[in-house]
Design a protein around this motif. Structure first.
Motif, PDB file in Angstrom:
ATOM      1  N   ASN A 244      30.511  71.276  16.492  1.00 56.44           N
ATOM      2  CA  ASN A 244      31.877  70.940  16.724  1.00 56.44           C
ATOM      3  C   ASN A 244      32.598  71.485  15.812  1.00 56.44           C
ATOM      4  O   ASN A 244      33.859  71.309  15.766  1.00 56.44           O
ATOM      5  CB  ASN A 244      31.656  69.401  16.321  1.00 56.44           C
ATOM      6  CG  ASN A 244      31.063  68.686  17.734  1.00 56.44           C
ATOM      7  OD1 ASN A 244      31.595  68.744  18.718  1.00 56.44           O
ATOM      8  ND2 ASN A 244      30.040  68.148  17.466  1.00 56.44           N
ATOM      9  N   VAL A 245      32.255  71.880  14.469  1.00 56.62           N
ATOM     10  CA  VAL A 245      33.025  72.484  13.189  1.00 56.62           C
ATOM     11  C   VAL A 245      32.876  73.927  13.281  1.00 56.62           C
ATOM     12  O   VAL A 245      33.973  74.521  12.922  1.00 56.62           O
ATOM     13  CB  VAL A 245      32.701  71.848  11.927  1.00 56.62           C
ATOM     14  CG1 VAL A 245      33.176  72.374  10.911  1.00 56.62           C
ATOM     15  CG2 VAL A 245      32.870  70.291  12.049  1.00 56.62           C
ATOM     16  N   LYS A 246      31.904  74.497  13.289  1.00 55.71           N
ATOM     17  CA  LYS A 246      31.648  75.875  13.215  1.00 55.71           C
ATOM     18  C   LYS A 246      31.731  76.617  14.680  1.00 55.71           C
ATOM     19  O   LYS A 246      31.643  77.799  14.536  1.00 55.71           O
ATOM     20  CB  LYS A 246      30.438  76.168  12.466  1.00 55.71           C
ATOM     21  CG  LYS A 246      30.138  75.784  11.190  1.00 55.71           C
ATOM     22  CD  LYS A 246      31.081  76.425  10.153  1.00 55.71           C
ATOM     23  CE  LYS A 246      31.102  75.898   8.794  1.00 55.71           C
ATOM     24  NZ  LYS A 246      32.052  76.660   7.995  1.00 55.71           N
ATOM     25  N   ASP A 247      31.731  75.858  15.570  1.00 53.96           N
ATOM     26  CA  ASP A 247      32.004  76.387  17.101  1.00 53.96           C
ATOM     27  C   ASP A 247      30.876  77.399  17.450  1.00 53.96           C
ATOM     28  O   ASP A 247      31.153  78.433  18.405  1.00 53.96           O
ATOM     29  CB  ASP A 247      33.445  77.204  16.945  1.00 53.96           C
ATOM     30  CG  ASP A 247      34.475  76.340  16.774  1.00 53.96           C
ATOM     31  OD1 ASP A 247      34.447  75.464  17.217  1.00 53.96           O
ATOM     32  OD2 ASP A 247      35.362  76.896  16.158  1.00 53.96           O
ATOM     33  N   LEU A 248      29.632  76.845  17.027  1.00 58.61           N
ATOM     34  CA  LEU A 248      28.330  77.448  17.580  1.00 58.61           C
ATOM     35  C   LEU A 248      27.869  76.719  19.166  1.00 58.61           C
ATOM     36  O   LEU A 248      28.323  75.578  19.320  1.00 58.61           O
ATOM     37  CB  LEU A 248      27.237  77.565  16.585  1.00 58.61           C
ATOM     38  CG  LEU A 248      27.609  78.031  15.253  1.00 58.61           C
ATOM     39  CD1 LEU A 248      26.579  77.980  14.384  1.00 58.61           C
ATOM     40  CD2 LEU A 248      27.950  79.638  15.550  1.00 58.61           C
ATOM     41  N   LEU A 297      27.822  75.643  -0.130  1.00 60.13           N
ATOM     42  CA  LEU A 297      28.060  76.534   0.590  1.00 60.13           C
ATOM     43  C   LEU A 297      28.703  75.962   2.008  1.00 60.13           C
ATOM     44  O   LEU A 297      29.425  76.549   2.727  1.00 60.13           O
ATOM     45  CB  LEU A 297      27.036  77.571   1.161  1.00 60.13           C
ATOM     46  CG  LEU A 297      26.315  78.363  -0.122  1.00 60.13           C
ATOM     47  CD1 LEU A 297      25.253  79.193   0.231  1.00 60.13           C
ATOM     48  CD2 LEU A 297      27.659  79.302  -0.546  1.00 60.13           C
ATOM     49  N   LEU A 298      27.999  74.722   2.469  1.00 60.76           N
ATOM     50  CA  LEU A 298      28.650  74.212   3.658  1.00 60.76           C
ATOM     51  C   LEU A 298      29.698  73.564   3.588  1.00 60.76           C
ATOM     52  O   LEU A 298      30.769  73.345   4.584  1.00 60.76           O
ATOM     53  CB  LEU A 298      27.657  73.236   4.195  1.00 60.76           C
ATOM     54  CG  LEU A 298      26.058  73.458   4.378  1.00 60.76           C
ATOM     55  CD1 LEU A 298      25.097  72.314   4.645  1.00 60.76           C
ATOM     56  CD2 LEU A 298      25.976  74.657   5.747  1.00 60.76           C
ATOM     57  N   LEU A 299      30.271  73.290   2.288  1.00 59.02           N
ATOM     58  CA  LEU A 299      31.481  72.510   1.960  1.00 59.02           C
ATOM     59  C   LEU A 299      32.601  73.625   2.067  1.00 59.02           C
ATOM     60  O   LEU A 299      33.773  73.400   2.407  1.00 59.02           O
ATOM     61  CB  LEU A 299      31.388  71.933   0.590  1.00 59.02           C
ATOM     62  CG  LEU A 299      30.825  70.444   0.394  1.00 59.02           C
ATOM     63  CD1 LEU A 299      30.637  70.230  -1.155  1.00 59.02           C
ATOM     64  CD2 LEU A 299      31.662  69.478   0.969  1.00 59.02           C
ATOM     65  N   PRO A 303      32.943  81.904   6.121  1.00 60.83           N
ATOM     66  CA  PRO A 303      32.368  82.185   7.621  1.00 60.83           C
ATOM     67  C   PRO A 303      31.033  81.436   7.952  1.00 60.83           C
ATOM     68  O   PRO A 303      30.560  81.032   7.169  1.00 60.83           O
ATOM     69  CB  PRO A 303      32.272  83.977   7.577  1.00 60.83           C
ATOM     70  CG  PRO A 303      33.192  84.167   6.559  1.00 60.83           C
ATOM     71  CD  PRO A 303      33.049  83.049   5.570  1.00 60.83           C
ATOM     72  N   SER A 304      30.757  81.365   9.324  1.00 58.03           N
ATOM     73  CA  SER A 304      29.755  80.756   9.842  1.00 58.03           C
ATOM     74  C   SER A 304      28.318  81.296   9.012  1.00 58.03           C
ATOM     75  O   SER A 304      27.461  80.601   9.097  1.00 58.03           O
ATOM     76  CB  SER A 304      29.713  80.650  11.111  1.00 58.03           C
ATOM     77  OG  SER A 304      29.575  81.928  11.872  1.00 58.03           O
ATOM     78  N   SER A 307      27.186  79.393   6.306  1.00 60.89           N
ATOM     79  CA  SER A 307      26.597  78.159   6.700  1.00 60.89           C
ATOM     80  C   SER A 307      25.079  78.138   7.013  1.00 60.89           C
ATOM     81  O   SER A 307      24.281  77.185   6.639  1.00 60.89           O
ATOM     82  CB  SER A 307      27.208  77.457   7.773  1.00 60.89           C
ATOM     83  OG  SER A 307      28.672  77.270   7.503  1.00 60.89           O
ATOM     84  N   LEU A 308      24.616  79.160   7.452  1.00 61.30           N
ATOM     85  CA  LEU A 308      23.275  79.628   7.772  1.00 61.30           C
ATOM     86  C   LEU A 308      22.397  79.606   6.462  1.00 61.30           C
ATOM     87  O   LEU A 308      21.305  79.137   6.426  1.00 61.30           O
ATOM     88  CB  LEU A 308      23.075  80.814   8.556  1.00 61.30           C
ATOM     89  CG  LEU A 308      21.665  81.178   8.815  1.00 61.30           C
ATOM     90  CD1 LEU A 308      20.747  80.331   9.506  1.00 61.30           C
ATOM     91  CD2 LEU A 308      21.537  82.597   9.643  1.00 61.30           C
ATOM     92  N   VAL A 309      23.157  80.281   5.553  1.00 66.84           N
ATOM     93  CA  VAL A 309      22.570  80.638   4.353  1.00 66.84           C
ATOM     94  C   VAL A 309      22.325  78.988   3.656  1.00 66.84           C
ATOM     95  O   VAL A 309      21.393  78.690   2.771  1.00 66.84           O
ATOM     96  CB  VAL A 309      23.292  81.523   3.365  1.00 66.84           C
ATOM     97  CG1 VAL A 309      22.780  81.608   2.027  1.00 66.84           C
ATOM     98  CG2 VAL A 309      23.099  82.865   4.059  1.00 66.84           C
TER      99      VAL A 309
END
Length: 410
Positions: A244-248, A297-299, A303-304, A307-309
């Motif tokens: 919903n936020v990162k559009d994956l 890093l999530l905050l 780039p997405s 978020s994975l890291v």
């Protein structure tokens, strides 16, 4: 025989982890099929965890009455049946009904196997035991992603996991005679191992207090509460945040969440070796700092890929904390009360898993799932605060103990 049987126990802990991450990665599809609200996943999760709390609370009497082997067999049979129920569930009500035996079975297996390994195997196996839970929690989203990314539904994913559980049930049935035999031949237990370590009992005044009154116990409980809150919230709502936020896409988000669990798994595998060189307190502190950096890093509006890291770093950071805190309990508070305090810690840990993830669901339903990384960072920060306050008390007790010893020598 003891080594072979340990493999069976590890397989049981893999099966314990398999269902734990399924609800979070499949909820987006389940929600639309049943026409449910977003926060319903939190209520389902709370039902499962509530069953776990109840079975853990009564597991001592049940294990003493029937033995670890019998309890583990029937508990795994119960969880396998519950997962099969998820596959056939015609309505949301049936999901809640099946969630009850799923939680009851999981709690009994968790408590029984932890106690059995602590009593009959060396301490580093505790980290590896929880590592194998991570193997199951990692494989769960991967298996589910294979079904929801193809032509089949989330129901097929639950059916596959139920099938794996039934295979374990068959293995446990044929190995039932080994439980007492291996236990009777084991000559390593927690008491002997504790006596052979160079660790110091920091709670030197604990003998004169009730367990809950010992200095530092409440701070330890805070750490357990927010550790399990952070770990469970990441697993339950991480996929929704990414979608919903990162559009994956749903299947990509499921794979990313599996990497979070992979971080926990790999971290605990490594921790089993590191504990031979580095103390538990240092590992706990390092893990909390790494997890906090991952949450940061999530905050940030990055780039997405970052978020994975972040997901992987949070998993790696959380990895050593839980087994190290469990293993440190008799060292922190003494052997006399360690069993009672261990029970407090497990109860509070399951309480964190039960109530903190639904709290995020409630807040997100009335705002946005974008608050997810802020809540995770807050949980980890509170855990770090409680842990460091406890370390200060332990250091102060150690200083007093040393001064008293020096006075006695003089």
């Amino acid at each position: 025989m003891a080594t072979f049987f340990l493999v069976i126990i590890y397989l049981a802990f893999i099966s314990l982890g398999l269902p734990d991450s399924l609800l979070g990665v499949s909820w987006s599809l389940m929600q639309s099929e049943f026409g449910a609200l977003l926060e319903t996943a939190g209520l389902l999760f709370m039902t499962i965890a509530g069953g776990t709390i109840i079975s853990s609370f009564f597991s001592g009497a049940v294990l003493n009455r029937f033995g670890t082997g019998i309890v583990t067999f029937f508990s795994c049979l119960m969880t396998a049946g519950a997962l099969l129920g998820f596959h056939f569930a015609p309505s949301l009500v049936w999901l809640f009904i099946c969630a009850i035996p799923l939680g009851l079975g999981a709690g009994a297996v968790d408590t029984g196997l932890n106690n059995y390994v602590a009593s009959h195997y060396k301490a580093h196996h505790m980290s590896w035991l929880h590592c194998f839970w991570g193997v199951g929690a990692t494989l769960g989203p991967v298996i589910m992603a294979q079904f929801i990314s193809g032509q089949q539904s989330w129901r097929s994913g639950y059916l596959a996991i139920a099938g794996l559980q039934f295979v374990l049930v068959v293995i446990l049935f044929f190995t039932l005679p080994l439980w007492n035999k291996v236990g009777g031949n084991s000559n390593v237990n927690a008491t002997i191992e504790l006596e052979n370590t160079n660790s110091t009992f920091y709670g030197a005044d604990a003998e004169n207090h009730k367990p809950i009154q010992i200095r530092g116990v409440k701070l330890a409980l805070i750490s357990f509460l927010f550790y399990c809150g952070a770990e469970a919230t990441m697993g339950l709502w991480g996929s929704s945040f990414l979608v919903n936020v990162k559009d994956l896409s749903v299947d990509v988000a499921a794979k990313w969440v599996s990497l979070y669990y992979a971080g926990i798994t790999i971290g605990r595998l490594i921790t089993g070796f590191i504990t031979l060189k580095i103390g538990n307190r240092t590992l706990i502190r390092m893990g909390q700092i790494i997890a906090l950096v991952g949450a940061a890093l999530l905050l940030l509006p990055l780039p997405s890929t970052f978020s994975l890291v972040g997901f992987i770093m949070v998993g790696l950071g959380l990895a050593p904390i839980f087994p190290c805190m469990l293993h440190d309990t008799p060292i922190r508070f003494g052997q006399k009360h360690s069993q009672t305090i261990m029970g407090y810690q497990m109860a509070v840990a399951y309480t964190g898993s039960t109530f903190l993830p639904p709290l995020l669901g409630f807040l997100a339903a009335h705002s946005t799932i974008g608050i997810f990384p802020f809540v995770i960072a807050g949980f980890i920060a509170i855990m770090l605060w409680g842990s460091e306050k406890l370390n200060a008390i332990l250091n102060r007790n150690e200083l007093i103990r040393v001064e008293n010893n020096n006075s006695t020598v003089i």
